[in-house]
Write a protein that holds these residues in place. Structure first.
Motif, PDB file in Angstrom:
ATOM      1  N   THR A 108       1.633   3.853   6.615  1.00 16.38           N
ATOM      2  CA  THR A 108       1.960   2.449   6.331  1.00 16.38           C
ATOM      3  C   THR A 108       3.351   2.108   6.866  1.00 16.38           C
ATOM      4  O   THR A 108       3.579   0.994   7.331  1.00 16.38           O
TER       5      THR A 108
ATOM      6  N   SER B 286       1.115   4.265  -2.917  1.00 18.80           N
ATOM      7  CA  SER B 286       0.899   5.685  -2.610  1.00 18.80           C
ATOM      8  C   SER B 286       2.051   6.543  -3.124  1.00 18.80           C
ATOM      9  O   SER B 286       1.834   7.636  -3.665  1.00 18.80           O
TER      10      SER B 286
ATOM     11  N   VAL C 107       0.842  -1.202   0.000  1.00 12.75           N
ATOM     12  CA  VAL C 107       0.000   0.000   0.000  1.00 12.75           C
ATOM     13  C   VAL C 107       0.876   1.250   0.000  1.00 12.75           C
ATOM     14  O   VAL C 107       0.607   2.232  -0.717  1.00 12.75           O
TER      15      VAL C 107
ATOM     16  N   HIS D 131       1.684   6.932   2.927  1.00 13.44           N
ATOM     17  CA  HIS D 131       2.924   6.151   3.021  1.00 13.44           C
ATOM     18  C   HIS D 131       3.507   6.203   4.419  1.00 13.44           C
ATOM     19  O   HIS D 131       3.967   5.185   4.955  1.00 13.44           O
TER      20      HIS D 131
END
Length: 248
Positions: A137, A101, A97, A134
């Motif tokens: 994550t 991004s 993910v 980001h």
């Protein structure tokens, strides 16, 4: 013995790959993560693409460590071993993910370059949002989930003595510290990429490197190659002359 030795070598290599790929990806992402005007500037797209490739390799290696270790650690506790595999899959998913991004910011920059008269403020806002995704994550994947996975694996290693207990203790300390640090970052006590954050991450880094070197050099501890011997003996006792040899 040979199959277990092969597993230890593969696992050791994968752990080293995770360290190299993680450091490489974070370093190469520098321009897009730290330059607020990246989306409207000349950019460094090739460098970011390379960073994304590093992080994709990281995600694959993360999953690989869980899959490679499962046949060995499931002999100690199959539920915990399965949990470790699932945790590594979750960690890899969160990393992917983050990759998407960051690459989306590059897409915005290229669109801006192709249409100079576009709405720059809206692109800056979108880019900031993607970078923030980001960052989150990065906190939850390589910190919270990594810490939990480290605690599970280190606990399995400690109880089974697959590696020397000091190595396993390093993992227990590292996993606890990275989770505590991630919690501190979550509540704004300090930045994740900071001196405090780096110091808190050192034990888990040392654990993975030490574990990798141990597995590459010597493999798993020999007495643990045949786990649960006493349980199998009790479940299937041999007999001589119709009498069980199992202890009463």
């Amino acid at each position: 013995m040979r199959s277990t030795r092969k597993t230890s070598v593969v696992t050791g290599v994968l752990f080293l790959v995770t360290e190299v790929a993680a450091i490489g990806g974070l370093t190469l992402y520098g321009p897009v993560l730290h330059d607020a005007g990246y989306v409207t500037g000349p950019g460094a797209d090739t460098r970011v693409y390379l960073g994304a490739l590093f992080e994709f390799v990281l995600a694959l290696a993360v999953v690989g460590t869980g899959v490679a270790l499962f046949p060995v650690v499931k002999r100690q506790n199959e539920g915990a071993a399965l949990g470790y595999v699932c945790g590594r899959l979750l960690e890899a998913a969160v990393i992917v993910v983050g990759i998407i991004s960051v690459l989306s910011v590059v897409t915005l920059r290229r669109e801006a370059a192709g249409a100079p008269g576009g709405d720059a403020p809206s692109r800056l806002t979108a880019a900031d949002t993607l970078v923030a995704i980001h960052d989150w994550t990065f906190l939850f994947g390589p910190n919270f989930v990594l810490g939990a996975n480290t605690l599970v694996l280190a606990c399995l290693m400690y109880r089974s003595r697959l590696v020397p207990r000091p190595v396993a203790v390093l993992g227990l300390v590292g996993g606890a510290m990275i989770c505590a640090s991630a919690t501190a970052v979550l509540f704004g006590l300090y930045e994740q990429v900071s001196v405090a954050g780096s110091l808190a991450a050192l034990p888990v880094f040392a654990w993975e490197v030490t574990l990798a070197v141990r597995l590459l050099a010597k493999g798993f501890t020999e007495p643990a190659q045949l786990p649960n011997t006493s349980e199998r003996w009790a479940a299937s006792p041999e007999t001589v002359g119709g009498h069980s040899l199992a202890p009463r």
